[in-house]
Scaffold this motif. Structure first.
Motif, mmCIF file in Angstrom:
data_model
loop_
_atom_site.group_PDB
_atom_site.id
_atom_site.type_symbol
_atom_site.label_atom_id
_atom_site.label_comp_id
_atom_site.label_asym_id
_atom_site.label_seq_id
_atom_site.Cartn_x
_atom_site.Cartn_y
_atom_site.Cartn_z
ATOM 1 N N TYR A 16 0.826 -1.209 0.000
ATOM 2 C CA TYR A 16 0.000 0.000 0.000
ATOM 3 C C TYR A 16 0.860 1.257 0.000
ATOM 4 O O TYR A 16 0.547 2.238 -0.670
ATOM 5 C CB TYR A 16 -0.941 -0.001 1.204
ATOM 6 C CG TYR A 16 -2.019 -1.065 1.101
ATOM 7 C CD1 TYR A 16 -2.405 -1.551 -0.145
ATOM 8 C CD2 TYR A 16 -2.639 -1.571 2.219
ATOM 9 C CE1 TYR A 16 -3.379 -2.526 -0.259
ATOM 10 C CE2 TYR A 16 -3.621 -2.548 2.122
ATOM 11 C CZ TYR A 16 -3.983 -3.020 0.872
ATOM 12 O OH TYR A 16 -4.943 -3.982 0.776
ATOM 13 N N ARG A 17 1.973 1.211 0.748
ATOM 14 C CA ARG A 17 2.884 2.368 0.742
ATOM 15 C C ARG A 17 3.425 2.595 -0.657
ATOM 16 O O ARG A 17 3.602 3.728 -1.096
ATOM 17 C CB ARG A 17 4.037 2.122 1.707
ATOM 18 C CG ARG A 17 3.595 2.229 3.139
ATOM 19 C CD ARG A 17 4.797 2.319 4.076
ATOM 20 N NE ARG A 17 4.306 2.376 5.435
ATOM 21 C CZ ARG A 17 4.718 1.553 6.411
ATOM 22 N NH1 ARG A 17 5.640 0.653 6.167
ATOM 23 N NH2 ARG A 17 4.214 1.661 7.615
ATOM 24 N N ARG B 163 0.969 4.332 -2.734
ATOM 25 C CA ARG B 163 0.946 5.751 -2.391
ATOM 26 C C ARG B 163 1.990 6.500 -3.204
ATOM 27 O O ARG B 163 1.731 7.561 -3.757
ATOM 28 C CB ARG B 163 1.230 5.912 -0.897
ATOM 29 C CG ARG B 163 0.863 7.260 -0.411
ATOM 30 C CD ARG B 163 1.433 7.514 0.964
ATOM 31 N NE ARG B 163 1.960 8.863 0.958
ATOM 32 C CZ ARG B 163 2.756 9.338 1.882
ATOM 33 N NH1 ARG B 163 3.135 8.579 2.889
ATOM 34 N NH2 ARG B 163 3.169 10.573 1.810
ATOM 35 N N ILE C 202 -0.273 9.821 -4.003
ATOM 36 C CA ILE C 202 -1.477 10.124 -3.230
ATOM 37 C C ILE C 202 -1.074 11.007 -2.048
ATOM 38 O O ILE C 202 -0.161 10.651 -1.302
ATOM 39 C CB ILE C 202 -2.125 8.825 -2.698
ATOM 40 C CG1 ILE C 202 -2.297 7.822 -3.839
ATOM 41 C CG2 ILE C 202 -3.453 9.116 -2.030
ATOM 42 C CD1 ILE C 202 -2.625 6.417 -3.392
ATOM 43 N N TYR D 79 -4.456 9.491 1.465
ATOM 44 C CA TYR D 79 -4.010 8.101 1.561
ATOM 45 C C TYR D 79 -4.505 7.479 2.860
ATOM 46 O O TYR D 79 -5.076 6.395 2.885
ATOM 47 C CB TYR D 79 -2.483 8.047 1.481
ATOM 48 C CG TYR D 79 -1.876 6.702 1.813
ATOM 49 C CD1 TYR D 79 -1.976 5.638 0.925
ATOM 50 C CD2 TYR D 79 -1.212 6.502 3.020
ATOM 51 C CE1 TYR D 79 -1.418 4.409 1.226
ATOM 52 C CE2 TYR D 79 -0.648 5.279 3.330
ATOM 53 C CZ TYR D 79 -0.756 4.231 2.428
ATOM 54 O OH TYR D 79 -0.195 3.016 2.730
ATOM 55 N N ARG D 80 -4.280 8.209 3.956
ATOM 56 C CA ARG D 80 -4.665 7.666 5.262
ATOM 57 C C ARG D 80 -6.179 7.447 5.316
ATOM 58 O O ARG D 80 -6.654 6.411 5.762
ATOM 59 C CB ARG D 80 -4.219 8.624 6.371
ATOM 60 C CG ARG D 80 -4.403 8.027 7.749
ATOM 61 C CD ARG D 80 -3.368 8.578 8.724
ATOM 62 N NE ARG D 80 -2.020 8.514 8.186
ATOM 63 C CZ ARG D 80 -1.174 9.553 8.207
ATOM 64 N NH1 ARG D 80 -1.562 10.707 8.706
ATOM 65 N NH2 ARG D 80 0.047 9.421 7.723
ATOM 66 N N LEU E 97 -6.979 3.032 -3.587
ATOM 67 C CA LEU E 97 -6.331 4.028 -2.732
ATOM 68 C C LEU E 97 -6.163 5.371 -3.436
ATOM 69 O O LEU E 97 -6.105 6.407 -2.796
ATOM 70 C CB LEU E 97 -4.965 3.514 -2.261
ATOM 71 C CG LEU E 97 -5.016 2.289 -1.338
ATOM 72 C CD1 LEU E 97 -3.610 1.804 -1.027
ATOM 73 C CD2 LEU E 97 -5.762 2.624 -0.058
ATOM 74 N N HIS E 98 -6.072 5.362 -4.758
ATOM 75 C CA HIS E 98 -5.853 6.612 -5.488
ATOM 76 C C HIS E 98 -7.152 7.193 -6.034
ATOM 77 O O HIS E 98 -7.124 8.021 -6.941
ATOM 78 C CB HIS E 98 -4.836 6.400 -6.604
ATOM 79 C CG HIS E 98 -5.266 5.396 -7.637
ATOM 80 N ND1 HIS E 98 -5.341 4.043 -7.391
ATOM 81 C CD2 HIS E 98 -5.654 5.547 -8.930
ATOM 82 C CE1 HIS E 98 -5.743 3.418 -8.482
ATOM 83 N NE2 HIS E 98 -5.948 4.309 -9.426
#
Lengths: 324, 269
Positions: free
Chosen positions: A116-117, A120, A125, A130-131, A169-170
């Motif tokens: 996931y990082r 990002r 992101i 992101y969080r 996530l994006h």
């Protein structure tokens, strides 16, 4: 809003022809043209969730590949969010999300959080966004305890949920899902479906869902596109598809003892019997309740279940109906 | 800047992925050390018969052996780098997913492989070299500047090695079974890098030719830098040779990749 009518996905007379060389003798090879997509046209407005179905080899994934820009069309016009996918592929990748049920984009050997990082960084992101997105996915897809687990240790259902989160996530404007519930158990399936339904209603993410699971379509999509041999066979509601295909559901009943085939029930016919178990076919558009009531009233009913028609059967019947 | 951040994340991931497998690392160190001993005794026999063979004295020849063992995993001379995973992704069609990402495929794998090489240098390089230095009289330099020049040369060696393996890996787009290609790549790597015998040992025009091939950039050049066989301007020339091959092979890799990506769909998925 006027923008609602504006098509988000625009496909017009789309074609993809592959030239394949095939052996035609000991040394000789001949060129064969395969029309994988043959004059496909449809539009999808922003925020719609569309089921994209058809038998294997119908041209679904070729179409998705053209929509995502990794394959250039041989002919026709194609726009996604106003962009030409194959020309503006990299720009487009930032605005789309892709989940393939059978493939993963996660780092196999490392804890889920690391993948996931990476997302990002890849999609640039902003930290707060992101969080927020990660927290939301973690909560709704129940990923909390999994974030520190290496991906290779995840079960199929866990990995699928993790992959769906990775694709979101994006904040993609459109999400392409290919068999997102394949191989999942009932609990995971319903978690994934619920999540997708929420995503679509809350964020109005446009979703194109390719699946063989009729349940996915029934619970998620108001509209279905059926393609076969690279052509659009049907565009409309799922219920209408059943009517066009005159498909049937099957009621499986277990009686207390072996009896002659059940007969005399309106709209139902007995397909086969096996000991005390009998299979009754009835139109997919009809409710099962009255039929169940009558069987229960007239026969010693012990147990029952309803089998939904397979999408392939519906399409096959529809196809036969059109040409035959 | 942001791109750097992305690829450095990939690089760190590559490092940590290999760091996860400790038993494999220990087994690798053991294998490198055993091979080191076998080769070292062979070289001792050779150099006592033919002193100054290839321009090295016996201590230099033994040092060459242990440099080779220390760098074997780092420059992935016998495979074991990113290429196995990459070929697998090509064969299964998973590579299509990678193409949906806003990344450069070649830089992505390069970053990942640099991370792996970094781990292998520390995890698989230091220990065999230390054992070798303990068991034999090695000709290791004491000047930090030589070690620094060697470090640069190792980095360039990894770049060339990556570019070569990338090309071989791309063959998976055309060949359904790429085991043969991998075997060929390993054989070429082991022989033409100087792993079996220093390339300077080979006589005549063959000896000169093999020193111009890209594999020479993977072991022969860095080893000569550390051994002091290259000094001053020769060190820079060696770097230039490595950088030149890296640049050419990267460019070829990109061109082949562009061709290959068009084939993705044919493999289905």
């Amino acid at each position: 809003m006027g923008a609602a009518a504006e098509p988000f996905l625009e496909v017009e007379g789309l074609e993809k022809v592959f030239r394949i060389r095939r052996r035609a003798g000991r040394l000789r090879r001949e060129r064969v043209e395969v029309r994988a997509v043959d004059g496909l046209s449809f539009t999808v407005p922003r925020g719609e969730m569309v089921g994209f179905i058809g038998p294997n080899g119908a041209g679904k994934s070729t179409t998705v590949k053209m929509l995502t820009g990794i394959l250039a069309p041989s002919g026709g016009r194609l726009r996604v969010a106003g962009l030409d996918p194959s020309r503006e592929r990299v720009e487009l990748t930032r605005r789309i999300g892709v989940v393939f049920g059978q493939r993963t984009t996660l780092w196999w050997d490392l804890p889920l959080r690391d993948s996931y990082r990476l997302m990002r960084r890849m999609y640039r992101i902003p930290a707060a966004r992101y969080r927020e997105n990660l927290d939301r996915c973690t909560e709704l897809l129940d990923l909390g305890p999994l974030l520190t687990v290496p991906v290779r240790q995840l079960s199929l259902g866990q990995r699928m949920r993790a992959d769906i989160a990775a694709a979101l996530l994006h904040d993609p404007e459109v999400l392409y899902l290919d068999e997102p519930t394949i191989g999942l158990d009932v609990v995971s399936k319903s978690a994934v479906r619920r999540f997708l339904a929420d995503l679509n209603s809350e964020r109005s993410t446009t979703v194109l869902l390719t699946t063989h699971d009729l349940g996915d379509i029934e619970q998620l999509c108001e509209r279905v596109l059926v393609i076969d041999h690279g052509r659009l066979m049907y565009d409309g509601a799922l219920a209408g598809l059943h009517e066009v295909g005159e498909s049937e559901r099957v009621l499986v009943v277990d009686l207390a003892r072996e009896l002659p085939p059940i007969s005399g029930l309106d709209g139902a016919r007995t397909l086969r019997t096996e000991g005390p178990r009998q299979w009754l076919a009835f139109p997919a558009s009809a409710s099962a309740a009255p039929l169940v009531g009558r069987v229960a009233a007239e026969y010693p009913l012990v147990d029952l279940s309803v089998q939904e028609p397979a999408i392939e059967d519906v399409i096959a019947r529809m196809y036969a109906g059109r040409t035959g | 800047m942001r791109l750097l951040l992305l690829y450095s994340t990939v690089l760190r991931g590559g490092f940590r992925r290999y760091a996860t497998y400790r038993v494999a690392t220990v087994a690798g160190v053991f294998t490198n050390t055993v091979f080191g001993f076998i080769l070292a005794y062979t070289f001792q026999a050779l150099w006592s018969e033919r002193p100054r063979l290839g321009g090295y004295d016996e201590a230099q020849a033994l040092t060459f052996v242990w440099i080779g063992q220390a760098m074997l995993a780092t420059v992935a001379l016998m495979g074991g780098g990113f290429e196995e995973e990459f070929q697998q992704r090509i064969r299964t069609g998973d590579v299509a997913v990678d193409l949906y990402r806003p990344i450069d495929l070649q830089l992505w794998w390069l970053a990942s492989d640099l991370g792996r090489a970094g781990f292998h240098l520390l995890g698989r390089g230091v220990a065999p070299m230390a054992v070798g230095a303990f068991a034999f009289d090695l000709a290791l330099p004491s000047e930090p500047s030589v070690w620094a020049a060697f470090a640069v040369s190792v980095l360039l060696a990894v770049l060339v090695s990556f570019a070569v393996r990338y090309l071989f890996a791309l063959c998976a787009f055309w060949l359904l079974d790429s085991h043969g290609v991998s075997t060929l790549s390993t054989l070429l790597g082991v022989f033409f890098s100087g792993m079996l015998l220093p390339l300077t040992v080979f006589p005549g025009s063959f000896g000169e030719a093999v020193q111009q091939l890209p594999w020479a950039a993977m072991l022969q050049v860095p080893a000569d830098v550390l051994l002091g066989a290259r000094e001053g301007g020769d060190v820079v020339a060696g770097w230039g040779f490595q950088l030149g091959w890296a640049a050419v092979l990267f460019a070829v890799g990109r061109a082949v990749q562009a061709l290959a990506v068009r084939r993705v769909v044919v493999q289905g998925g």
